[in-house]
Motif scaffolding. Structure first.
Motif, mmCIF file in Angstrom:
data_model
loop_
_atom_site.group_PDB
_atom_site.id
_atom_site.type_symbol
_atom_site.label_atom_id
_atom_site.label_comp_id
_atom_site.label_asym_id
_atom_site.label_seq_id
_atom_site.Cartn_x
_atom_site.Cartn_y
_atom_site.Cartn_z
ATOM 1 N N HIS A 1 -1.154 -17.714 -5.008
ATOM 2 C CA HIS A 1 -0.080 -17.175 -4.179
ATOM 3 C C HIS A 1 -0.135 -15.645 -4.161
ATOM 4 O O HIS A 1 0.150 -15.021 -3.147
ATOM 5 C CB HIS A 1 1.285 -17.663 -4.670
ATOM 6 N N LEU A 2 -0.499 -15.051 -5.287
ATOM 7 C CA LEU A 2 -0.575 -13.587 -5.367
ATOM 8 C C LEU A 2 -1.620 -13.036 -4.404
ATOM 9 O O LEU A 2 -1.340 -12.094 -3.660
ATOM 10 C CB LEU A 2 -0.910 -13.150 -6.799
ATOM 11 N N ILE A 3 -2.805 -13.618 -4.406
ATOM 12 C CA ILE A 3 -3.857 -13.091 -3.532
ATOM 13 C C ILE A 3 -3.521 -13.371 -2.068
ATOM 14 O O ILE A 3 -3.837 -12.568 -1.192
ATOM 15 C CB ILE A 3 -5.265 -13.601 -3.933
ATOM 16 N N GLU A 4 -2.836 -14.484 -1.793
ATOM 17 C CA GLU A 4 -2.403 -14.748 -0.416
ATOM 18 C C GLU A 4 -1.439 -13.667 0.060
ATOM 19 O O GLU A 4 -1.522 -13.199 1.190
ATOM 20 C CB GLU A 4 -1.752 -16.131 -0.299
ATOM 21 N N LYS A 5 -0.515 -13.260 -0.810
ATOM 22 C CA LYS A 5 0.443 -12.201 -0.463
ATOM 23 C C LYS A 5 -0.292 -10.883 -0.232
ATOM 24 O O LYS A 5 0.011 -10.151 0.714
ATOM 25 C CB LYS A 5 1.503 -12.056 -1.567
ATOM 26 N N VAL A 6 -1.280 -10.588 -1.062
ATOM 27 C CA VAL A 6 -2.081 -9.369 -0.893
ATOM 28 C C VAL A 6 -2.795 -9.412 0.462
ATOM 29 O O VAL A 6 -2.790 -8.418 1.207
ATOM 30 C CB VAL A 6 -3.091 -9.201 -2.053
ATOM 31 N N ARG A 7 -3.373 -10.561 0.803
ATOM 32 C CA ARG A 7 -4.059 -10.697 2.102
ATOM 33 C C ARG A 7 -3.089 -10.467 3.258
ATOM 34 O O ARG A 7 -3.440 -9.809 4.240
ATOM 35 C CB ARG A 7 -4.690 -12.077 2.224
ATOM 36 N N GLU A 8 -1.876 -11.025 3.139
ATOM 37 C CA GLU A 8 -0.847 -10.819 4.179
ATOM 38 C C GLU A 8 -0.524 -9.346 4.351
ATOM 39 O O GLU A 8 -0.399 -8.851 5.475
ATOM 40 C CB GLU A 8 0.455 -11.547 3.818
ATOM 41 N N LEU A 9 -0.354 -8.643 3.235
ATOM 42 C CA LEU A 9 -0.030 -7.227 3.288
ATOM 43 C C LEU A 9 -1.148 -6.411 3.941
ATOM 44 O O LEU A 9 -0.885 -5.517 4.745
ATOM 45 C CB LEU A 9 0.272 -6.693 1.882
ATOM 46 N N ILE A 10 -2.386 -6.740 3.595
ATOM 47 C CA ILE A 10 -3.518 -6.032 4.177
ATOM 48 C C ILE A 10 -3.583 -6.296 5.668
ATOM 49 O O ILE A 10 -3.801 -5.376 6.470
ATOM 50 C CB ILE A 10 -4.836 -6.429 3.468
ATOM 51 N N GLU A 11 -3.364 -7.551 6.060
ATOM 52 C CA GLU A 11 -3.380 -7.898 7.483
ATOM 53 C C GLU A 11 -2.266 -7.151 8.227
ATOM 54 O O GLU A 11 -2.487 -6.636 9.317
ATOM 55 C CB GLU A 11 -3.194 -9.403 7.642
ATOM 56 N N ALA A 12 -1.093 -7.058 7.608
ATOM 57 C CA ALA A 12 0.030 -6.345 8.229
ATOM 58 C C ALA A 12 -0.253 -4.855 8.363
ATOM 59 O O ALA A 12 0.242 -4.209 9.299
ATOM 60 C CB ALA A 12 1.302 -6.577 7.412
ATOM 61 N N GLN A 13 -1.043 -4.303 7.428
ATOM 62 C CA GLN A 13 -1.404 -2.892 7.502
ATOM 63 C C GLN A 13 -2.445 -2.647 8.579
ATOM 64 O O GLN A 13 -2.685 -1.516 8.948
ATOM 65 C CB GLN A 13 -1.994 -2.407 6.161
ATOM 66 N N GLY A 14 -3.102 -3.724 9.022
ATOM 67 C CA GLY A 14 -4.141 -3.589 10.040
ATOM 68 C C GLY A 14 -5.437 -3.037 9.496
ATOM 69 O O GLY A 14 -6.177 -2.373 10.198
ATOM 70 N N LYS A 15 -5.699 -3.337 8.214
ATOM 71 C CA LYS A 15 -6.937 -2.829 7.606
ATOM 72 C C LYS A 15 -7.898 -3.939 7.336
ATOM 73 O O LYS A 15 -7.603 -5.022 7.049
ATOM 74 C CB LYS A 15 -6.615 -2.094 6.295
ATOM 75 N N GLY B 1 0.792 -1.222 0.000
ATOM 76 C CA GLY B 1 0.000 0.000 0.000
ATOM 77 C C GLY B 1 0.826 1.274 0.000
ATOM 78 O O GLY B 1 0.305 2.359 -0.259
ATOM 79 N N ASN B 2 2.121 1.155 0.281
ATOM 80 C CA ASN B 2 3.011 2.319 0.278
ATOM 81 C C ASN B 2 3.803 2.434 -1.024
ATOM 82 O O ASN B 2 4.711 3.258 -1.123
ATOM 83 C CB ASN B 2 3.991 2.240 1.461
ATOM 84 N N GLY B 3 3.502 1.574 -1.992
ATOM 85 C CA GLY B 3 4.189 1.632 -3.280
ATOM 86 C C GLY B 3 5.530 0.919 -3.302
ATOM 87 O O GLY B 3 6.321 1.107 -4.215
ATOM 88 N N LYS B 4 5.792 0.085 -2.308
ATOM 89 C CA LYS B 4 7.055 -0.657 -2.248
ATOM 90 C C LYS B 4 6.845 -2.083 -2.762
ATOM 91 O O LYS B 4 5.795 -2.686 -2.547
ATOM 92 C CB LYS B 4 7.589 -0.695 -0.818
#
Length: 165
Positions: free
Chosen positions: A151-165, A133-136
């Protein structure tokens, strides 16, 4: 001592790669509108960049597989897919008809001189990046095997969870 130094250098290189921002390259979308790649975003949510070509069968299989689940992915995570065609200038006219025929609702950009491809270090297609979400750049991989889109959507889910959203 050499082993420790080598390990530290590899770790530092990994950290730099993992935190890399998108390079600035001027591309056009399939309707001719100019887009600066450094400004690609998804309103603070993760997005996927997929490098493809009209002639690349694995690329087209991957984008078709994503398309089949894209609406569900968007409903669940808000993820966006940006497909980057690396077709050369003489084949650019084939991209829009192919995208339209496939019904892809992705943002499609044209990279006829492979400037963005080179700037991103893409040597083989298909090549996919998951951007946080920060463009990195959070993940990068080449090639496609059936089911790899999961695997792509799993990574997206991980990122969203890490963002706390």
């Amino acid at each position: 001592m050499k082993k420790i130094l080598s390990t530290m250098l590899l770790f530092a290189a990994f950290c730099l790669t993992a935190a890399a921002q998108l390079p600035s390259v001027e591309l056009k979308d399939i309707n001719g509108k100019a887009v600066n790649t450094a400004e690609l975003s998804n309103d603070g949510k993760p997005f996927i960049i997929s490098f493809f070509a009209t002639w690349c069968k694995p690329c087209n299989r991957e984008l078709k597989a994503i398309h089949e689940q894209y609406a569900d992915w968007q409903d669940e995570t808000g993820v966006k897919v940006i497909a980057i065609s690396i077709d050369e200038a003489q084949n650019m006219q084939k991209v829009k008809p192919m995208v339209d025929a496939a019904g892809w609702e992705y943002e499609v950009l044209l990279d006829p001189n492979s400037e963005f491809r080179r700037a991103m270090g893409v040597n083989m297609i298909p090549h996919v990046f998951v951007i946080d979400g920060n463009g990195k750049i959070a993940e990068s991989r080449s090639g496609y095997t059936d089911g790899g889109e999961e695997h792509l959507i799993e990574k997206v889910r991980e990122l969203i969870e890490a963002q706390g959203k």
